[in-house]
Design a protein around this motif. Structure first.
Motif, PDB file in Angstrom:
ATOM      1  N   PRO A 172       0.836  -1.214   0.000  1.00  0.00           N
ATOM      2  CA  PRO A 172       0.000   0.000   0.000  1.00  0.00           C
ATOM      3  C   PRO A 172       0.867   1.260   0.000  1.00  0.00           C
ATOM      4  O   PRO A 172       1.954   1.276   0.585  1.00  0.00           O
ATOM      5  CB  PRO A 172      -0.777  -0.097   1.318  1.00  0.00           C
ATOM      6  CG  PRO A 172      -0.626  -1.507   1.774  1.00  0.00           C
ATOM      7  CD  PRO A 172       0.666  -2.006   1.218  1.00  0.00           C
ATOM      8  N   HIS A 173       0.393   2.298  -0.673  1.00  0.00           N
ATOM      9  CA  HIS A 173       1.115   3.569  -0.697  1.00  0.00           C
ATOM     10  C   HIS A 173       0.127   4.724  -0.625  1.00  0.00           C
ATOM     11  O   HIS A 173      -1.090   4.541  -0.751  1.00  0.00           O
ATOM     12  CB  HIS A 173       1.971   3.687  -1.961  1.00  0.00           C
ATOM     13  CG  HIS A 173       3.107   2.712  -2.007  1.00  0.00           C
ATOM     14  ND1 HIS A 173       4.139   2.737  -1.103  1.00  0.00           N
ATOM     15  CD2 HIS A 173       3.359   1.665  -2.838  1.00  0.00           C
ATOM     16  CE1 HIS A 173       5.000   1.757  -1.387  1.00  0.00           C
ATOM     17  NE2 HIS A 173       4.544   1.091  -2.437  1.00  0.00           N
ATOM     18  N   SER A 174       0.677   5.923  -0.469  1.00  0.00           N
ATOM     19  CA  SER A 174      -0.158   7.115  -0.332  1.00  0.00           C
ATOM     20  C   SER A 174       0.675   8.328  -0.733  1.00  0.00           C
ATOM     21  O   SER A 174       1.842   8.201  -1.094  1.00  0.00           O
ATOM     22  CB  SER A 174      -0.632   7.256   1.120  1.00  0.00           C
ATOM     23  OG  SER A 174       0.484   7.307   1.995  1.00  0.00           O
ATOM     24  N   CYS A 213       5.364   9.585   0.515  1.00  0.00           N
ATOM     25  CA  CYS A 213       4.385   8.561   0.873  1.00  0.00           C
ATOM     26  C   CYS A 213       4.247   8.585   2.390  1.00  0.00           C
ATOM     27  O   CYS A 213       5.238   8.607   3.109  1.00  0.00           O
ATOM     28  CB  CYS A 213       4.855   7.192   0.386  1.00  0.00           C
ATOM     29  SG  CYS A 213       3.747   5.855   0.884  1.00  0.00           S
ATOM     30  N   THR A 215       2.447   6.239   4.131  1.00  0.00           N
ATOM     31  CA  THR A 215       1.969   4.943   4.610  1.00  0.00           C
ATOM     32  C   THR A 215       2.887   4.405   5.703  1.00  0.00           C
ATOM     33  O   THR A 215       4.108   4.538   5.625  1.00  0.00           O
ATOM     34  CB  THR A 215       1.878   3.966   3.419  1.00  0.00           C
ATOM     35  OG1 THR A 215       0.910   4.470   2.501  1.00  0.00           O
ATOM     36  CG2 THR A 215       1.479   2.573   3.866  1.00  0.00           C
ATOM     37  N   HIS A 221       8.886   3.958   4.017  1.00  0.00           N
ATOM     38  CA  HIS A 221       8.475   4.409   2.682  1.00  0.00           C
ATOM     39  C   HIS A 221       9.326   5.570   2.191  1.00  0.00           C
ATOM     40  O   HIS A 221       9.720   5.603   1.027  1.00  0.00           O
ATOM     41  CB  HIS A 221       6.976   4.745   2.682  1.00  0.00           C
ATOM     42  CG  HIS A 221       6.131   3.508   2.784  1.00  0.00           C
ATOM     43  ND1 HIS A 221       5.351   3.045   1.749  1.00  0.00           N
ATOM     44  CD2 HIS A 221       5.973   2.617   3.801  1.00  0.00           C
ATOM     45  CE1 HIS A 221       4.742   1.934   2.127  1.00  0.00           C
ATOM     46  NE2 HIS A 221       5.103   1.652   3.375  1.00  0.00           N
ATOM     47  N   MET A 226      10.336   7.071  -1.567  1.00  0.00           N
ATOM     48  CA  MET A 226       9.070   7.708  -1.956  1.00  0.00           C
ATOM     49  C   MET A 226       8.967   9.135  -1.422  1.00  0.00           C
ATOM     50  O   MET A 226       8.272   9.408  -0.438  1.00  0.00           O
ATOM     51  CB  MET A 226       7.899   6.852  -1.481  1.00  0.00           C
ATOM     52  CG  MET A 226       7.977   5.442  -2.042  1.00  0.00           C
ATOM     53  SD  MET A 226       6.481   4.500  -1.768  1.00  0.00           S
ATOM     54  CE  MET A 226       5.436   5.124  -3.078  1.00  0.00           C
TER      55      MET A 226
HETATM   56 CU   LIG Z   1       4.710   4.142   0.164  1.00  0.00          CU
END
Ligand SMILES: [Cu+2]
Length: 381
Positions: A172-174, A213, A215, A221, A226
């Motif tokens: 999962p990422h954001s 990111c 997450t 992350h 990221m």
């Molecule tokens: Cu991420």
């Protein structure tokens, strides 16, 4: 009430904090990791996602198994780092594939031109990719758009940024833009493979801002690649200058396996990096300097992505006539030798290049400069 950890409301900040603490320990304590693996998105436990899908497209839903610890949507975490991928490293999925063929490229430091029209649409994909950071090192990176850092975004105070993240990978990422003011539980929430999420913002302040990111565990992350910079110019243009963007980050790397080095979460926790770099490659601007002309005003937009260290930005043989601590043209400090950008922060440095020569720009915290956070500004007569 939204489903959540141990049945308590995830709207409760205490519960959120407790979960964050637990998530941060996921990779440090194998037992906890195993427990959270039981509720990774692969198992289809996504009910909180469905409750918060307003801003997302393609959000999936599922049912919580009896007795199963629930995994919050906005805290979908890296418990998906299963044993077969090597727990606690970034060597997942496609991050390490094709490492031998990963070519080096110098990351262009020039500030991209401001898009016209007062608005822009940006679409990033969360991707895994082997990224060559120097002749001998390929990193199994988690990325936005396949590179570390992600693309430089340039906007202006009051302009509209419509951003979409699509997650192409199993973890999962954001996306968290520091230039935005938004409810993070909605805009910055994690999405799983195949999902997209769109949000819109208008930056209120000018400056050099980080994006990353968010997450959990965020350390993993950001530490795996990221992050990037969003530069927000003021409505009234600053003095004409040659403008460059430098994003400092640290790499915490496991030993090479099959020609690629994974980012190592346990090492990240020690905050003792192997490499510190501007724009993702140690010493790249020493090997191929940044060049300007005698008399140029030069503006560096400097972001420290961390994940854990600041950047004590200094140019050997020069002084900054102005450092903007935030929201240029306000907050200007004159006649500065070195100023520190905290991790997660950004500042703007200006100098007039009225002396020809080669001027090293460095993180004057030299334990970090020596690990690659150096470059050269060439002032050509
Ligand atoms: Cu991420």
């Amino acid at each position: 009430m939204k489903p959540c950890v141990d049945g308590a409301s995830f709207d409760d900040p205490q519960t959120r904090r407790a979960f964050l603490r637990r998530s941060a320990l996921t990779l440090a304590i194998p037992g906890v990791g195993a427990a959270l693996n039981a509720c990774s998105p692969r198992e289809g436990n996504r009910s909180t996602d469905s409750g918060r899908a307003a801003a997302a497209t393609g959000a999936a839903s599922g049912t919580r198994a009896p007795g199963q610890v629930h995994n919050s949507d906005s805290r979908l975490d890296s418990a998906v780092l299963k044993a077969e991928h090597g727990p606690g490293t970034s060597a997942t999925g496609t991050a390490a594939q094709g490492a031998a063929n990963a070519a080096f490229h110098r990351f262009a430091p020039e500030l991209p031109a401001l898009p016209g029209g007062g608005s822009q649409r940006i679409h990033f994909h969360a991707r895994e990719a082997p990224v060559r950071i120097d002749d001998s090192t390929v990193v199994a990176a988690w990325t936005f758009e396949g590179d570390v850092p992600g693309p430089i975004v340039h906007t202006r105070v009051g302009d509209t940024v419509e951003f979409t993240l699509t997650n192409d990978v199993d973890v999962p990422h954001s996306m968290d833009f520091h230039a935005a003011q938004l409810d993070p539980a909605q805009a910055f929430k994690s999405i799983i493979k195949g999902q997209s999420l769109t949000f819109t913002f208008k930056p209120r302040y000018a400056g050099a801002f980080m994006y990353h990111c968010g997450t959990s565990p965020v350390l993993m992350h950001i530490g795996s690649g990221m992050f990037g910079a969003i530069i927000v110019s003021p409505r009234k243009a600053l003095p004409a200058a040659k403008e460059f963007v430098l994003v400092q980050n640290e790499f915490y790397l496991a030993a090479a396996a099959n020609g690629v080095r994974a980012s190592d979460y346990q090492k990240m926790l020690t905050t003792m990096p192997d490499v510190v770099a501007f724009n993702g490659r140690p010493n790249q601007y020493t090997k191929e300097p940044i060049r300007v002309k005698l008399g140029d005003r030069v503006r560096f937009w400097v972001v420290s992505a961390g994940p854990s260290h600041s950047c004590n930005f200094h140019i050997v043989g020069e002084q900054f006539d102005t450092v903007y601590l935030g929201a240029p043209p306000g907050n200007a400090v004159r006649g500065v030798q070195t100023f520190t950008v905290p991790p997660g922060g950004g500042m703007v440095y200006e100098l007039v290049c009225d002396i020809p020569g080669e001027f090293p720009f460095v993180n004057h915290g030299f334990g970090h400069g020596q690990k690659g956070a150096m470059g050269i500004l060439v002032v050509e007569a």
